[in-house]
Design a protein around this motif. Structure first.
Motif, PDB file in Angstrom:
ATOM      1  N   GLY A 169       0.810  -1.210   0.000  1.00 48.00           N
ATOM      2  CA  GLY A 169       0.000   0.000   0.000  1.00 48.00           C
ATOM      3  C   GLY A 169       0.840   1.256   0.000  1.00 48.00           C
ATOM      4  N   GLN A 170       1.943   1.220   0.753  1.00 49.69           N
ATOM      5  CA  GLN A 170       2.849   2.363   0.790  1.00 49.69           C
ATOM      6  C   GLN A 170       3.434   2.623  -0.596  1.00 49.69           C
ATOM      7  OE1 GLN A 170       6.814   1.938   2.648  1.00 49.69           O
ATOM      8  NE2 GLN A 170       6.234   3.706   3.914  1.00 49.69           N
ATOM      9  N   ALA A 196       2.236   1.641  -3.504  1.00 49.27           N
ATOM     10  CA  ALA A 196       1.157   2.060  -4.407  1.00 49.27           C
ATOM     11  C   ALA A 196       0.794   3.525  -4.191  1.00 49.27           C
ATOM     12  CB  ALA A 196      -0.069   1.180  -4.213  1.00 49.27           C
ATOM     13  N   ARG A 197       0.756   3.955  -2.940  1.00 48.70           N
ATOM     14  CA  ARG A 197       0.420   5.355  -2.642  1.00 48.70           C
ATOM     15  C   ARG A 197       1.456   6.290  -3.249  1.00 48.70           C
ATOM     16  NH1 ARG A 197      -1.306   9.503  -3.184  1.00 48.70           N
ATOM     17  NH2 ARG A 197      -1.627  11.076  -1.601  1.00 48.70           N
ATOM     18  N   LEU A 198       2.719   5.976  -3.079  1.00 42.44           N
ATOM     19  CA  LEU A 198       3.775   6.818  -3.646  1.00 42.44           C
ATOM     20  C   LEU A 198       3.719   6.797  -5.167  1.00 42.44           C
ATOM     21  CD1 LEU A 198       6.602   5.921  -1.145  1.00 42.44           C
ATOM     22  CD2 LEU A 198       5.414   8.122  -1.325  1.00 42.44           C
ATOM     23  N   SER A 202       1.186   6.586  -6.955  1.00 47.31           N
ATOM     24  CA  SER A 202       0.067   7.395  -7.426  1.00 47.31           C
ATOM     25  C   SER A 202       0.460   8.865  -7.593  1.00 47.31           C
ATOM     26  CB  SER A 202      -1.127   7.272  -6.472  1.00 47.31           C
ATOM     27  OG  SER A 202      -0.913   7.990  -5.276  1.00 47.31           O
ATOM     28  N   GLU A 203       1.605   9.244  -7.060  1.00 42.14           N
ATOM     29  CA  GLU A 203       2.076  10.631  -7.146  1.00 42.14           C
ATOM     30  C   GLU A 203       3.254  10.816  -8.096  1.00 42.14           C
ATOM     31  OE1 GLU A 203       0.511  13.127  -5.849  1.00 42.14           O
ATOM     32  OE2 GLU A 203      -0.838  11.987  -4.569  1.00 42.14           O
ATOM     33  N   PRO A 243       1.294   5.384   7.915  1.00 44.34           N
ATOM     34  CA  PRO A 243       0.628   5.967   6.750  1.00 44.34           C
ATOM     35  C   PRO A 243       0.740   7.489   6.689  1.00 44.34           C
ATOM     36  CG  PRO A 243      -0.764   4.284   7.740  1.00 44.34           C
ATOM     37  CD  PRO A 243       0.399   4.489   8.669  1.00 44.34           C
ATOM     38  N   THR A 251       3.986   8.453   5.037  1.00 45.33           N
ATOM     39  CA  THR A 251       3.886   8.253   3.588  1.00 45.33           C
ATOM     40  C   THR A 251       3.079   9.378   2.960  1.00 45.33           C
ATOM     41  OG1 THR A 251       4.028   5.864   3.898  1.00 45.33           O
ATOM     42  CG2 THR A 251       3.157   6.637   1.780  1.00 45.33           C
ATOM     43  N   GLU A 252       1.980   9.773   3.588  1.00 45.20           N
ATOM     44  CA  GLU A 252       1.152  10.865   3.069  1.00 45.20           C
ATOM     45  C   GLU A 252       1.920  12.180   3.042  1.00 45.20           C
ATOM     46  OE1 GLU A 252      -1.767  10.886   1.504  1.00 45.20           O
ATOM     47  OE2 GLU A 252      -1.629   8.708   1.664  1.00 45.20           O
ATOM     48  N   ALA A 264       4.255  11.992   0.118  1.00 40.50           N
ATOM     49  CA  ALA A 264       3.474  12.105  -1.120  1.00 40.50           C
ATOM     50  C   ALA A 264       3.057  13.553  -1.377  1.00 40.50           C
ATOM     51  CB  ALA A 264       2.258  11.189  -1.069  1.00 40.50           C
ATOM     52  N   ARG A 289       4.254  15.842  -4.533  1.00 36.90           N
ATOM     53  CA  ARG A 289       3.187  16.411  -5.366  1.00 36.90           C
ATOM     54  C   ARG A 289       3.401  17.927  -5.530  1.00 36.90           C
ATOM     55  NH1 ARG A 289      -0.877  14.293  -2.890  1.00 36.90           N
ATOM     56  NH2 ARG A 289      -1.154  15.972  -1.417  1.00 36.90           N
TER      57      ARG A 289
END
Length: 113
Positions: free
Chosen positions: A25-26, A28-30, A32-33, A75, A78-79, A82, A86
């Motif tokens: 998930g980590q 994938a989240r990164l 996405s940016e 999380p 990570t946010e 991200a 961004r």
């Protein structure tokens, strides 16, 4: 070229040795940016999970260098990474103070390419 992120996923980072983290998930989240490269061991296992943010072309032109983050196991961390990438990342956007909690300087022999 935008920022790139290198995520260590080898002997400690990205494994059950760092329990309670959604490693996929980590990543994938990164992803996405920004573009993400999965690396073999970056030799800083005491900092697992390691994320390296490499500057964009504009950031490099401004003199920015890669920024290493360790213990990225929540999380929220990570946010925060991200959100910074961004916004432009190293050399383009000021690094949020909260990320200072995770920033470290690897020894000279360690690099993320």
């Amino acid at each position: 070229m935008p920022c790139r992120v290198v995520v260590c996923r080898d002997c400690c980072c990205g494994t059950a040795k760092v329990a309670g983290v959604d490693h996929a998930g980590q990543t994938a989240r990164l992803r996405s940016e920004v573009p993400v490269r999965i690396s073999a061991c970056l030799d800083v296992c005491d900092q697992a999970n390691v994320v390296v943010v490499q500057p964009s072309s504009a950031g490099r032109a401004a003199g920015a260098r890669p920024v290493w983050f360790g213990l990225v196991n929540a999380p929220d961390a990570t946010e925060d990474i991200a959100a910074w990438v961004r916004a432009g990342g190293p050399g383009v956007a000021p690094r949020p103070e909260i990320l200072d909690l995770y920033t470290f300087s690897p020894s000279r022999r360690r690099t993320a390419s």
